[in-house]
Design a protein around this motif. Structure first.
Motif, mmCIF file in Angstrom:
data_model
loop_
_atom_site.group_PDB
_atom_site.id
_atom_site.type_symbol
_atom_site.label_atom_id
_atom_site.label_comp_id
_atom_site.label_asym_id
_atom_site.label_seq_id
_atom_site.Cartn_x
_atom_site.Cartn_y
_atom_site.Cartn_z
ATOM 1 N N THR A 114 -8.578 0.438 -5.747
ATOM 2 C CA THR A 114 -8.455 -0.460 -4.592
ATOM 3 C C THR A 114 -9.135 -1.794 -4.839
ATOM 4 O O THR A 114 -8.826 -2.780 -4.176
ATOM 5 C CB THR A 114 -9.055 0.189 -3.327
ATOM 6 O OG1 THR A 114 -10.433 0.526 -3.572
ATOM 7 C CG2 THR A 114 -8.310 1.462 -2.958
ATOM 8 N N ASN B 259 -6.802 -2.598 4.585
ATOM 9 C CA ASN B 259 -7.199 -2.813 3.192
ATOM 10 C C ASN B 259 -7.886 -4.154 2.994
ATOM 11 O O ASN B 259 -8.761 -4.288 2.141
ATOM 12 C CB ASN B 259 -5.987 -2.726 2.271
ATOM 13 C CG ASN B 259 -5.421 -1.322 2.205
ATOM 14 O OD1 ASN B 259 -6.138 -0.341 2.390
ATOM 15 N ND2 ASN B 259 -4.123 -1.228 1.944
ATOM 16 N N TYR C 154 -17.008 7.039 2.716
ATOM 17 C CA TYR C 154 -15.899 7.192 3.662
ATOM 18 C C TYR C 154 -15.090 8.447 3.374
ATOM 19 O O TYR C 154 -14.641 8.684 2.251
ATOM 20 C CB TYR C 154 -14.986 5.959 3.587
ATOM 21 C CG TYR C 154 -13.642 6.116 4.239
ATOM 22 C CD1 TYR C 154 -13.543 6.476 5.587
ATOM 23 C CD2 TYR C 154 -12.471 5.911 3.526
ATOM 24 C CE1 TYR C 154 -12.314 6.627 6.186
ATOM 25 C CE2 TYR C 154 -11.235 6.049 4.119
ATOM 26 C CZ TYR C 154 -11.163 6.408 5.451
ATOM 27 O OH TYR C 154 -9.940 6.565 6.051
ATOM 28 N N ALA D 125 -14.973 0.887 2.136
ATOM 29 C CA ALA D 125 -13.945 1.298 3.101
ATOM 30 C C ALA D 125 -14.544 2.237 4.140
ATOM 31 O O ALA D 125 -15.532 2.927 3.900
ATOM 32 C CB ALA D 125 -12.800 1.992 2.366
ATOM 33 N N GLN D 126 -13.932 2.247 5.314
ATOM 34 C CA GLN D 126 -14.312 3.179 6.368
ATOM 35 C C GLN D 126 -13.105 3.413 7.266
ATOM 36 O O GLN D 126 -12.103 2.681 7.209
ATOM 37 C CB GLN D 126 -15.495 2.647 7.172
ATOM 38 C CG GLN D 126 -15.203 1.371 7.949
ATOM 39 C CD GLN D 126 -16.448 0.723 8.495
ATOM 40 O OE1 GLN D 126 -17.167 0.049 7.784
ATOM 41 N NE2 GLN D 126 -16.694 0.934 9.779
ATOM 42 N N ASP E 258 -12.446 1.474 -1.445
ATOM 43 C CA ASP E 258 -12.666 2.910 -1.336
ATOM 44 C C ASP E 258 -13.368 3.400 -2.601
ATOM 45 O O ASP E 258 -12.811 3.325 -3.703
ATOM 46 C CB ASP E 258 -11.324 3.628 -1.158
ATOM 47 C CG ASP E 258 -11.487 5.104 -0.811
ATOM 48 O OD1 ASP E 258 -12.590 5.644 -1.005
ATOM 49 O OD2 ASP E 258 -10.504 5.717 -0.347
#
Length: 422
Positions: free
Chosen positions: A406, A380, A76, A374-375, A400
């Motif tokens: 994260t 979140n 990402y 993540a993207q 992430d």
């Protein structure tokens, strides 16, 4: 043999053309045909389309003749930067324990003529050089030989048989400390095999330099390697990881085909498995601070019992967190795939929700996590409340890769109640 390197991102489609094109990554029909013959390729490494190949979640290096394909993960925010994706892959491998590279030169990784294979080679060479500081592995080996002086012990029966007419000779049996042992032979074979495959001069130089160190070691064939098994005692254990990596290299390289003089091979990682190992490694420090224990691929339990047959349908969570009593308090399943932010179900497979509920029932826990990379556009986390019970909650966490912290949200989910909008 010099090779052309083409770098692509996972899930990218690679066109099949009559000849390679300079302005975009392509593969020729003859190369695609040889690609089918590579035995070490996972079954689902790619999908065949109309005059195209679409790569799945397997990343690493494939060589087809004089073409090297480097498949990198889709990270990402870094999709347009192959160097950053390459660096992220290496960092994931290192964090998950798949590699032990101590020094990673970020500038080196952004060079266009540099591939992940060269990183693997550098990692192996660094490990070998560190162990060589303590010396090469040596073992006592038994020898029997006719000698002019006594060494070790005299073998009376052999002395009478071989030296009855040669009183000046002594048939002896003795132990000699030798570096010419199986592990060193396997290391030498690996170094020799990798020299022509190294893309970058720096990696090739590391291999050649080490080959000089192992120059006095006997050559071993791949058949001899396959026929021999090695057990390490406590003095030899420091070479166990190096031996394992060498066997991994050789297994991948020698099970593949050579079409004419053009060698083909693959060294690929399943990103599903790597993401799982990476998440487990990242959350371990936070888990320890909270008095929790992280376990991968377990504990195993069976879902049902059949009379006269036994327990059936084994459950094996990707990651479980347990308290000091070794009771599971949280189960985490990892999914290396993209969610759909525009869909009410987020693109989560219904079968995954059923599986997570089975975990909750069988392990008697109230907290479940599905972790995805993540993207863009995703929150979140997302909380899903199972309707069959009021206290069973599933949290969908987006992690992430560029920010391992994260993943700490997974630990927070256990330690305190979920507050809406946090």
């Amino acid at each position: 043999m010099a090779t052309e390197v083409r770098t692509i991102i996972e899930h990218e489609t690679l066109p099949i053309t009559t000849k390679r094109e300079a302005d975009r990554p392509t593969i020729t029909r003859s190369e695609a045909k040889r690609l089918k013959m590579i035995k070490s390729l996972p079954k689902n490494a790619f999908l065949w389309g109309h005059d195209s190949i679409k790569w799945s979640q397997f990343c690493g290096v494939i060589r087809v003749g004089d073409l090297t394909l480097e498949i990198l993960p889709k990270i990402y925010g870094k999709e347009g930067d192959p160097g950053a994706c390459r660096s992220a892959l290496v960092q994931m491998l290192r964090t998950a324990g798949f590699m032990k590279l101590h020094r990673i030169d970020s500038a080196l990784m952004n060079l266009q003529n540099y591939t992940v294979l060269d990183v693997f080679i550098q990692d192996l060479c660094e490990q070998i050089e560190r162990e060589l500081l303590q010396g090469k592995l040596r073992k006592y080996t038994m020898h029997e030989e006719n000698l002019p002086v006594l060494r070790g012990k005299l073998l009376g029966g052999y002395q009478l048989r071989h030296n009855l007419a040669h009183k000046e000779r002594l048939y002896c049996q003795y132990d000699e400390l030798s570096e010419d042992v199986h592990v060193n032979q396997v290391i030498k074979l690996t170094l020799k095999t990798l020299v022509p495959l190294a893309q970058r001069r720096f990696a090739k130089g590391l291999l050649i330099r080490l080959l000089y160190v192992f120059d006095g070691i006997s050559d071993i064939s791949i058949k001899e390697l396959q026929a021999q098994k090695t057990r390490f005692n406590r003095h030899e254990e420091r070479y166990a990881d190096i031996y394992r990596i060498c066997r991994w290299f050789l297994k991948s390289l020698y099970q593949d085909v050579a079409v004419g003089k053009e060698q083909s091979f693959s060294l690929l990682f399943d990103m599903n498995r790597l993401f799982e190992a990476w998440v487990a490694s990242v959350i371990k420090p936070a888990a320890r601070e909270s008095g929790l224990f992280v376990r991968e691929q377990g504990p195993t339990k069976n879902l049902v019992h059949r009379e006269g047959v036994g327990d059936l349908f084994q459950l094996r969570p990707d990651i479980s967190l347990s308290n000091k009593k070794r009771e599971a308090t949280l189960i985490v399943d990892t999914k290396w795939k993209l969610l759909n932010k525009g869909e009410s179900k987020l693109g989560i497979a219904q079968s995954d929700l059923y599986q997570m509920q089975a975990y909750a029932n069988r392990y008697d826990i109230k907290r479940l996590v599905l972790a995805y990379p993540a993207q863009e556009g995703l929150d979140n986390y997302y909380d899903l409340q199972y309707l069959a019970t009021d206290d069973l909650l599933l949290r969908v966490v987006t992690v992430d890769i560029n920010r391992p912290d994260t993943a700490s949200r997974i630990i927070e989910f256990i330690s305190r109640p979920v507050e809406k909008g946090e």
